[in-house]
Design an enzyme around this catalytic site. Structure first.
Site, mmCIF file in Angstrom:
data_model
loop_
_atom_site.group_PDB
_atom_site.id
_atom_site.type_symbol
_atom_site.label_atom_id
_atom_site.label_comp_id
_atom_site.label_asym_id
_atom_site.label_seq_id
_atom_site.Cartn_x
_atom_site.Cartn_y
_atom_site.Cartn_z
ATOM 1 N N GLU A 3 0.715 -1.200 -0.031
ATOM 2 C CA GLU A 3 -0.091 0.020 0.085
ATOM 3 C C GLU A 3 0.749 1.236 0.122
ATOM 4 O OE1 GLU A 3 -1.709 1.779 3.510
ATOM 5 O OE2 GLU A 3 -1.236 -0.097 4.524
ATOM 6 N N LYS A 26 -3.641 -1.559 15.595
ATOM 7 C CA LYS A 26 -3.203 -0.884 16.401
ATOM 8 C C LYS A 26 -4.090 -0.790 17.748
ATOM 9 C CE LYS A 26 0.367 1.967 14.489
ATOM 10 N NZ LYS A 26 0.338 1.969 13.200
HETATM 11 N N1 PSU Z 1 -2.724 1.690 10.680
HETATM 12 C C1 PSU Z 1 -1.194 1.746 10.707
HETATM 13 N N2 PSU Z 1 -0.625 2.359 9.817
HETATM 14 C C2 PSU Z 1 -1.229 3.065 8.662
HETATM 15 C C3 PSU Z 1 -2.580 2.803 8.408
HETATM 16 C C4 PSU Z 1 -3.328 2.157 9.561
HETATM 17 O O1 PSU Z 1 -0.719 1.370 11.689
HETATM 18 O O2 PSU Z 1 -0.507 3.659 7.572
HETATM 19 C C5 PSU Z 1 -3.498 3.187 7.390
HETATM 20 C C6 PSU Z 1 -3.614 2.422 6.528
HETATM 21 O O3 PSU Z 1 -3.704 2.689 5.260
HETATM 22 C C7 PSU Z 1 -5.166 1.783 6.669
HETATM 23 C C8 PSU Z 1 -5.768 3.306 6.896
HETATM 24 O O4 PSU Z 1 -5.975 1.428 5.669
HETATM 25 O O5 PSU Z 1 -4.874 3.668 7.922
HETATM 26 C C9 PSU Z 1 -7.074 3.369 7.846
HETATM 27 O O6 PSU Z 1 -7.557 4.568 7.966
HETATM 28 P P1 PSU Z 1 -8.981 4.800 8.456
HETATM 29 O O7 PSU Z 1 -9.244 4.385 9.796
HETATM 30 O O8 PSU Z 1 -9.276 6.161 8.078
HETATM 31 O O9 PSU Z 1 -9.942 3.793 7.577
#
Ligand code: PSU
Ligand code: MN
Length: 315
Positions: free
Chosen positions: A30, A164
């Site tokens: 990603e 996390k």
């Molecule tokens: N968790 C991490 N590092 C990240 C992300 C999540 O430890 O970089 C990023 C990933 O791209 C994940 C996104 O898909 O954040 C999720 O964002 P949201 O909670 O806005 O859906």
């Protein structure tokens, strides 16, 4: 591969196209982690090192992003630099994909966005750091990452170090169960918690060996059970953070986010950046170790999937 209309939006890089032609396994990566998950220049250095690890393991890395109105499956060094340096790169989940394709502005794909593009390109394995999930307090805010809905419907195996603890991990696992998304783990029984190895919650199925993982995934998809698989792998012990420290800092970052009214797609990047700052950069070293370890696990899985046996009986 998907139908021709969908494919008309994809551009495979030369190395990815060559790997495809040679029948070599490809591993998707990603780009939100590059543009919004880590600071410059560690983000770009890590992205390059992760690509090299996958190549050394015998698979071809394909970093996915949206550039110039195209879904790029594999990016050049210059494009990686753009993703890692520019502050005008959009964070692209399912909702946002048509917007960046139509506008031509650069976009970094999240877990959900990357899964969609990987599936269109016929890539079965995707390596990341951590998945999005149900946020703490979602009972009030409704903040549930679109990553979970994507896992429910898009058939890609996502190798990650769990989720996390900025998230409610218990609710995240409940949500995945409801949607029929299997959570596999390797090296331990429990689901990983990103900075720390043990979330305190059991994964659904422990499968240490890549061949076992591949057979599980083949069985699911051969049966037409569409949707993703979460492959949880814990941070290497030497890079693990202390639970008490990360819990305290997470709570602090969450309070700050609430005070500043940060919501929606800005919340996860804000929390990651705050934890990074509050640990004086130590969490970044852990983050990098996680992604590298996941790359090794993911490359092994992609190779195993290329050779996985199908059901042995007759239809
Ligand atoms: N968790 C991490 N590092 C990240 C992300 C999540 O430890 O970089 C990023 C990933 O791209 C994940 C996104 O898909 O954040 C999720 O964002 P949201 O909670 O806005 O859906
Ligand atoms: Mn959200």
């Amino acid at each position: 591969m998907a139908n021709d209309l969908a494919r008309s939006w994809l551009t495979l890089s030369a190395p990815v196209a060559a790997a495809r032609g040679a029948g070599r396994p490809i591993v998707a990566l990603e780009s939100t982690i590059i543009a919004h998950g880590m600071p410059y220049p560690e983000n770009i250095r890590t992205a390059r090192e992760v690509e090299a690890l996958i190549r050394d393991a015998g698979a071809e890395p394909a970093t996915i992003a949206v550039i110039g109105g195209r879904i790029r499956v594999g990016v050049t060094d210059g494009e990686l630099e753009l993703l890692g340096r520019s502050d005008r790169v959009h964070k692209v989940s399912r909702r946002d994909l048509p917007a960046v394709l139509a506008s031509g502005e650069p976009g970094a794909t999240t877990v959900a966005g990357t899964m969609i593009c990987a599936a269109l390109a016929g890539i079965e394995v995707f390596v990341t750091g951590g998945i999005g999930g149900v946020h703490r307090g979602a009972q009030e805010t409704f903040d549930i990452s679109a990553d979970l809905q994507e896992l429910a419907k898009t058939s890609v195996a996502v190798v990650c170090a769990g989720a996390k603890s900025i998230l409610d991990i218990g609710l995240t696992l409940e949500y995945l169960e409801t949607h029929g998304v299997p959570v596999l783990s390797c090296e331990q029984d429990n689901f990983a918690a990103f900075y720390t190895r043990d979330s305190g919650f059991r994964a659904d199925f422990r499968l240490d060996d890549a061949a076992q993982q591949a057979r599980f995934i083949r069985a699911k998809w051969d049966l037409g059970l569409a949707g993703g698989v979460v492959m949880s792998t814990p941070v290497p012990e030497a890079s693990e953070m202390a639970v008490e420290e990360i819990d305290a800092l997470t709570r602090q970052a969450l309070v700050e986010a609430t005070e500043r009214g940060i919501t929606g797609k800005a919340l996860t990047p804000f929390l990651l950046a705050r934890i990074h700052a509050l640990t004086g950069g130590r969490s970044l070293a852990t983050n990098i170790a996680i992604v590298k370890h996941n790359a090794e696990v993911g490359a092994r899985l992609a190779l195993a999937l290329a050779h996985a046996e199908r059901g042995a009986g007759q239809a």
